[in-house]
Design an enzyme around this catalytic site. Structure first.
Site, PDB file in Angstrom:
ATOM      1  N   ILE A 150     -32.031  18.261 -94.651  1.00 46.12           N
ATOM      2  CA  ILE A 150     -32.378  17.972 -96.012  1.00 46.12           C
ATOM      3  C   ILE A 150     -34.619  17.784 -95.234  1.00 46.12           C
ATOM      4  CG2 ILE A 150     -32.580  15.469 -94.111  1.00 46.12           C
ATOM      5  CD1 ILE A 150     -33.443  13.862 -96.230  1.00 46.12           C
ATOM      6  N   CYS A 151     -35.223  17.929 -95.659  1.00 46.92           N
ATOM      7  CA  CYS A 151     -36.608  17.583 -95.382  1.00 46.92           C
ATOM      8  C   CYS A 151     -37.003  19.437 -94.686  1.00 46.92           C
ATOM      9  CB  CYS A 151     -36.948  16.898 -94.557  1.00 46.92           C
ATOM     10  SG  CYS A 151     -38.542  16.386 -93.695  1.00 46.92           S
ATOM     11  N   ALA A 152     -37.116  19.695 -93.612  1.00 48.32           N
ATOM     12  CA  ALA A 152     -37.140  20.695 -93.890  1.00 48.32           C
ATOM     13  C   ALA A 152     -36.043  21.423 -92.813  1.00 48.32           C
ATOM     14  CB  ALA A 152     -38.421  20.730 -92.071  1.00 48.32           C
TER      15      ALA A 152
END
Length: 183
Positions: free
Chosen positions: A102-104
């Site tokens: 998730i995310c980066a």
């Protein structure tokens, strides 16, 4: 019982890490948290401190139904720089199990070569400007590409964790966990 590894790097996104861990535990999944080194106290991206159960060196000797990476910076960079994490991700997929980020953290999956030819998402700017080979970028909250699941960021962490529960334990368990959250 499904078994999941959550590697925790210094500077990870606390909302994502805790949401993933908490919801999986609510679904009665065996969750193992592992620090990248001997310092099991993880100082997250906003200063919240969480404690990993074991060190990654111990964790990588085991097999998991899912390895899931919380994002945040510089946490995702530390995960991407760790050859043990990259090898574990590749091995998990080769064994027919799931990996998720998730995310980066989808950048870690990209570096491991696991996003080539797949649909994927990430925090804006992480993958959309530098996609993997033949990767199709999506703005969906959660993108399921079979053995690889990706998500956008802190605001999608609950949807991401619930999707992982559904993949591991089925729709009924997901609905049970979600209902108890009063969403």
């Amino acid at each position: 019982m499904a078994r999941v590894l959550v590697p925790l790097a210094q500077g990870c996104e606390e909302l994502e890490a805790v949401t993933i861990i908490d919801l999986l535990v609510r679904a009665k999944v065996d969750v193992v948290t592992a620090s990248l080194d001997a310092n099991r106290l993880i100082c997250c991206s906003r200063g919240v401190v969480i404690q990993a159960q074991i060190e990654l060196e111990q964790a990588i000797t085991q097999n998991y139904d899912l390895v899931v990476l919380p994002g945040g910076l510089p946490g995702a960079d530390f995960l991407a720089e760790d050859s043990r994490v990259l090898s574990l991700l590749r091995r998990t997929v080769e064994q027919g199990h799931l990996v998720a980020a998730i995310c980066a953290a989808p950048k870690v999956l990209k570096k491991a070569g696991l996003l080539d030819g797949l649909d994927a998402t990430s925090y804006p700017g992480v993958l959309d400007q530098s996609p993997a080979k033949d990767m199709r970028y999506s703005n969906q909250a959660v993108v399921d590409a079979g053995s690889v699941v990706t998500s956008r960021g802190p605001g999608t962490a609950m949807d991401f964790a619930l999707h992982l529960i559904e993949r591991l334990k089925g729709v009924a368990v997901r609905q049970q966990v979600e209902s108890a959250l009063v969403r």
